[in-house]
Design a protein around this motif. Sequence first.
Motif, PDB file in Angstrom:
ATOM      1  N   GLY A 133       0.386  -0.940  -0.072  1.00  0.00           N
ATOM      2  CA  GLY A 133      -0.005  -0.064   0.348  1.00  0.00           C
ATOM      3  C   GLY A 133       1.552   1.507   0.257  1.00  0.00           C
ATOM      4  O   GLY A 133       2.109   0.948   0.354  1.00  0.00           O
ATOM      5  N   PRO A 134       0.266   2.700  -0.236  1.00  0.00           N
ATOM      6  CA  PRO A 134       0.986   3.014  -0.204  1.00  0.00           C
ATOM      7  C   PRO A 134       1.900   4.140   1.474  1.00  0.00           C
ATOM      8  O   PRO A 134       1.366   3.120   2.575  1.00  0.00           O
ATOM      9  CB  PRO A 134      -0.021   4.906  -0.275  1.00  0.00           C
ATOM     10  N   ARG A 135       2.398   4.360   1.973  1.00  0.00           N
ATOM     11  CA  ARG A 135       3.782   4.612   2.583  1.00  0.00           C
ATOM     12  C   ARG A 135       4.332   5.903   2.856  1.00  0.00           C
ATOM     13  O   ARG A 135       4.435   6.199   1.889  1.00  0.00           O
ATOM     14  CB  ARG A 135       4.392   3.850   3.364  1.00  0.00           C
ATOM     15  N   VAL A 136       4.077   6.351   4.295  1.00  0.00           N
ATOM     16  CA  VAL A 136       5.070   7.985   4.287  1.00  0.00           C
ATOM     17  C   VAL A 136       6.016   7.542   4.545  1.00  0.00           C
ATOM     18  O   VAL A 136       6.508   6.937   5.380  1.00  0.00           O
ATOM     19  CB  VAL A 136       3.944   9.005   5.057  1.00  0.00           C
ATOM     20  N   GLU A 137       7.550   8.699   3.471  1.00  0.00           N
ATOM     21  CA  GLU A 137       8.516   8.310   4.133  1.00  0.00           C
ATOM     22  C   GLU A 137       9.480   9.512   4.707  1.00  0.00           C
ATOM     23  O   GLU A 137       7.877  10.782   4.132  1.00  0.00           O
ATOM     24  CB  GLU A 137       9.372   8.438   2.614  1.00  0.00           C
ATOM     25  N   VAL A 138       9.735   9.255   5.331  1.00  0.00           N
ATOM     26  CA  VAL A 138       9.981  10.387   6.373  1.00  0.00           C
ATOM     27  C   VAL A 138      11.247  11.477   6.217  1.00  0.00           C
ATOM     28  O   VAL A 138      12.605  10.553   5.974  1.00  0.00           O
ATOM     29  CB  VAL A 138      10.089  10.636   7.751  1.00  0.00           C
ATOM     30  N   ASP A 186       2.638  15.849  15.838  1.00  0.00           N
ATOM     31  CA  ASP A 186       0.999  15.829  15.083  1.00  0.00           C
ATOM     32  C   ASP A 186       1.181  14.518  13.878  1.00  0.00           C
ATOM     33  O   ASP A 186       2.632  13.628  14.176  1.00  0.00           O
ATOM     34  CB  ASP A 186       1.455  16.431  13.958  1.00  0.00           C
ATOM     35  N   THR A 187       0.623  13.593  13.974  1.00  0.00           N
ATOM     36  CA  THR A 187       0.406  12.582  12.732  1.00  0.00           C
ATOM     37  C   THR A 187       0.260  12.797  11.681  1.00  0.00           C
ATOM     38  O   THR A 187      -0.520  13.611  11.043  1.00  0.00           O
ATOM     39  CB  THR A 187      -0.582  11.856  13.186  1.00  0.00           C
ATOM     40  N   TYR A 188       0.826  11.583  10.820  1.00  0.00           N
ATOM     41  CA  TYR A 188       0.453  11.776   8.925  1.00  0.00           C
ATOM     42  C   TYR A 188       0.221  10.952   8.397  1.00  0.00           C
ATOM     43  O   TYR A 188       0.928   9.788   8.934  1.00  0.00           O
ATOM     44  CB  TYR A 188       1.950  12.863   8.716  1.00  0.00           C
ATOM     45  N   SER A 189      -0.211  10.714   7.654  1.00  0.00           N
ATOM     46  CA  SER A 189      -0.864   9.460   6.027  1.00  0.00           C
ATOM     47  C   SER A 189      -1.382  10.390   4.826  1.00  0.00           C
ATOM     48  O   SER A 189      -1.602  10.849   4.441  1.00  0.00           O
ATOM     49  CB  SER A 189      -1.696   8.895   6.539  1.00  0.00           C
ATOM     50  N   CYS A 190      -1.180   9.369   4.256  1.00  0.00           N
ATOM     51  CA  CYS A 190      -1.227   9.859   2.738  1.00  0.00           C
ATOM     52  C   CYS A 190      -1.938   8.485   2.423  1.00  0.00           C
ATOM     53  O   CYS A 190      -2.700   7.197   2.713  1.00  0.00           O
ATOM     54  CB  CYS A 190      -0.181   9.788   1.881  1.00  0.00           C
ATOM     55  N   SER A 191      -2.956   8.942   1.003  1.00  0.00           N
ATOM     56  CA  SER A 191      -3.494   7.658   0.341  1.00  0.00           C
ATOM     57  C   SER A 191      -3.697   7.800  -0.544  1.00  0.00           C
ATOM     58  O   SER A 191      -3.433   9.452  -1.619  1.00  0.00           O
ATOM     59  CB  SER A 191      -5.219   8.258   1.219  1.00  0.00           C
ATOM     60  N   TYR A 192      -4.059   7.002  -1.609  1.00  0.00           N
ATOM     61  CA  TYR A 192      -3.847   6.668  -3.169  1.00  0.00           C
ATOM     62  C   TYR A 192      -4.497   5.729  -3.451  1.00  0.00           C
ATOM     63  O   TYR A 192      -5.234   4.828  -2.956  1.00  0.00           O
ATOM     64  CB  TYR A 192      -2.126   6.569  -3.704  1.00  0.00           C
ATOM     65  N   GLU A 193      -6.051   6.676  -4.367  1.00  0.00           N
ATOM     66  CA  GLU A 193      -6.648   5.775  -5.262  1.00  0.00           C
ATOM     67  C   GLU A 193      -7.534   5.218  -4.299  1.00  0.00           C
ATOM     68  O   GLU A 193      -7.708   3.659  -3.815  1.00  0.00           O
ATOM     69  CB  GLU A 193      -6.545   4.787  -6.063  1.00  0.00           C
ATOM     70  N   GLY A 194      -7.802   5.507  -2.712  1.00  0.00           N
ATOM     71  CA  GLY A 194      -8.610   4.939  -1.842  1.00  0.00           C
ATOM     72  C   GLY A 194      -7.880   4.103  -0.817  1.00  0.00           C
ATOM     73  O   GLY A 194      -8.373   3.856  -0.083  1.00  0.00           O
ATOM     74  N   GLN A 195      -6.906   4.165  -1.092  1.00  0.00           N
ATOM     75  CA  GLN A 195      -5.835   3.363  -0.035  1.00  0.00           C
ATOM     76  C   GLN A 195      -5.094   4.761   0.354  1.00  0.00           C
ATOM     77  O   GLN A 195      -3.966   4.832  -0.131  1.00  0.00           O
ATOM     78  CB  GLN A 195      -4.575   2.556  -0.728  1.00  0.00           C
ATOM     79  N   ARG A 196      -5.036   3.893   1.634  1.00  0.00           N
ATOM     80  CA  ARG A 196      -4.650   4.808   2.960  1.00  0.00           C
ATOM     81  C   ARG A 196      -3.723   4.425   3.850  1.00  0.00           C
ATOM     82  O   ARG A 196      -3.261   3.138   4.158  1.00  0.00           O
ATOM     83  CB  ARG A 196      -5.553   5.392   3.906  1.00  0.00           C
ATOM     84  N   SER A 197      -2.352   5.148   3.784  1.00  0.00           N
ATOM     85  CA  SER A 197      -1.265   4.336   4.290  1.00  0.00           C
ATOM     86  C   SER A 197      -1.484   4.355   6.048  1.00  0.00           C
ATOM     87  O   SER A 197      -2.299   5.119   6.359  1.00  0.00           O
ATOM     88  CB  SER A 197       0.165   5.370   4.312  1.00  0.00           C
ATOM     89  N   GLU A 199      -0.065   5.826   9.653  1.00  0.00           N
ATOM     90  CA  GLU A 199       0.185   7.116   9.983  1.00  0.00           C
ATOM     91  C   GLU A 199       1.861   7.039  10.618  1.00  0.00           C
ATOM     92  O   GLU A 199       2.130   6.363  10.941  1.00  0.00           O
ATOM     93  CB  GLU A 199      -0.654   7.224  11.164  1.00  0.00           C
ATOM     94  N   VAL A 200       2.101   8.117  10.361  1.00  0.00           N
ATOM     95  CA  VAL A 200       3.981   8.512  10.920  1.00  0.00           C
ATOM     96  C   VAL A 200       3.802   9.067  12.126  1.00  0.00           C
ATOM     97  O   VAL A 200       3.132  10.150  11.903  1.00  0.00           O
ATOM     98  CB  VAL A 200       5.061   8.911   9.829  1.00  0.00           C
ATOM     99  N   TYR A 201       3.894   8.982  13.051  1.00  0.00           N
ATOM    100  CA  TYR A 201       4.659   9.972  14.118  1.00  0.00           C
ATOM    101  C   TYR A 201       5.675   9.105  15.018  1.00  0.00           C
ATOM    102  O   TYR A 201       6.304   7.979  14.967  1.00  0.00           O
ATOM    103  CB  TYR A 201       2.621   9.695  15.105  1.00  0.00           C
ATOM    104  N   ALA A 202       5.865  10.704  16.100  1.00  0.00           N
ATOM    105  CA  ALA A 202       7.324  10.585  16.790  1.00  0.00           C
ATOM    106  C   ALA A 202       6.844   9.484  18.255  1.00  0.00           C
ATOM    107  O   ALA A 202       5.244   9.213  18.029  1.00  0.00           O
ATOM    108  CB  ALA A 202       7.829  12.231  17.278  1.00  0.00           C
ATOM    109  N   PRO A 203       7.588   8.917  19.099  1.00  0.00           N
ATOM    110  CA  PRO A 203       7.478   8.083  19.912  1.00  0.00           C
ATOM    111  C   PRO A 203       6.787   9.241  20.106  1.00  0.00           C
ATOM    112  O   PRO A 203       6.167   9.912  20.936  1.00  0.00           O
ATOM    113  CB  PRO A 203       9.052   7.446  20.440  1.00  0.00           C
ATOM    114  N   LYS A 204       6.214   8.108  21.251  1.00  0.00           N
ATOM    115  CA  LYS A 204       4.710   8.370  22.322  1.00  0.00           C
ATOM    116  C   LYS A 204       5.200   6.782  23.155  1.00  0.00           C
ATOM    117  O   LYS A 204       5.236   5.853  23.197  1.00  0.00           O
ATOM    118  CB  LYS A 204       3.816   8.761  22.149  1.00  0.00           C
ATOM    119  N   SER A 205       4.387   6.907  24.300  1.00  0.00           N
ATOM    120  CA  SER A 205       3.974   6.124  25.098  1.00  0.00           C
ATOM    121  C   SER A 205       5.229   5.170  25.400  1.00  0.00           C
ATOM    122  O   SER A 205       5.334   4.464  25.732  1.00  0.00           O
ATOM    123  CB  SER A 205       2.947   5.489  24.711  1.00  0.00           C
TER     124      SER A 205
END
Length: 375
Positions: A133-138, A186-197, A199-205
């Motif tokens: 699926g799509p994924r977010v690269e930092v 914040d958290t971020y994600s992307c979507s391509y043709e309805g397929q959503r990646s 979320e990417v985010y900094a460490p928590k918990s």
Amino acid sequence: MCDILGLLLLHIERRIHSQTWGVEYSSTQICALEGSTVEIPCTYSYPSWKDYKKTVVQRTFWFTELNSRDPLDLREDPDYADRITYHFSGNNCLLRISDLKLMDSAEYKFRIETNQQGGSYSGSPGVTLTVTGPRVEVIRSSSGLGLVCSSRCFPPGHFSFMWFKNGEEIQGETSYSYRNPVSPEDTYSCSYEGQRSSEVYAPKSVIVSMNLTEILEDRSVTLTCSSDANPAASYTWFKDNQGLLPGGPYLILPSVHRSDSGRYHCVAENELGKTASEYVSINVEYPPKTSNVSVNPSAEILEDSSVTLTCSSDANPAASYTWFKDNRTLISEQEVHFSSIRSEDSGNYSCKSKNKHGQSSSVPLLLDVQCKCRL
């Protein structure tokens, strides 16, 4: 007549050797997006005759794995329920898989089974299907953090992207590259043709856990740092705010020493930021190692003077003490105090230090009380 029979046998023999077992795939590597439909075509061949016996095809199917050493027909695999379609035309075979899932990534093979002795054949190697699926690269650069929506299965000329921040769609963001400032909060994600990646985010918990509740000297202690982070976090450990090596999610003290007592914490970090855990205290416990007797004053002891005997030991938790005079129990205190010592108080004094992990006895101390009458 013999010539005709010979020609017939020669014709049959040629037919036997004119066809062999085989499966050919149009492509051996296919990449497809999660949620899409993929088609895997092939052609197959087999000898029409074998040992003067006509070949009859009894079964054709696709498989990815074995079931009790036999190939498992995908139509019988519950993981593919209602998503598998076979199409056959002549010696052409086609597998269609709809609503692709990430777990569909596998090597797919076509198999033919016939009435001949040993007359089964699987096309190997098969077709390797990769589902992503799509994924977010930092991306971190001198200008700061950046995000890119990517997939190895994106078709050429792809344009229809959507971006999300904290779960909400960001209007006007349609490029594969995120153009707004990126915050570690914040958290971020992307979507391509309805397929959503994801979320990417900094460490928590970020949490440190320990494998023991009571820590005895010479035992092995493992501290584990865990966090919720995407991309996955790397870890740095600290003791009393001093950096430790090595890093990683585990800090192993193979034979803990009392000097290892202290406050520990870890810091989880990924491309988007870093977060520290709460402190965890290590309190190394051990039995009394030695018991020592001291006397005050340490000079010559005269009758009627004030004298204090003290028992001390290195122990954790703190030891309790018992005094003995000439091997008879005297008192259960750390100190023996004589406000006006007498000559009959002379004797051999010793003490015993004890905690829940063990005990230790001192060397006897000879207390010689001098009579004032000698002076």
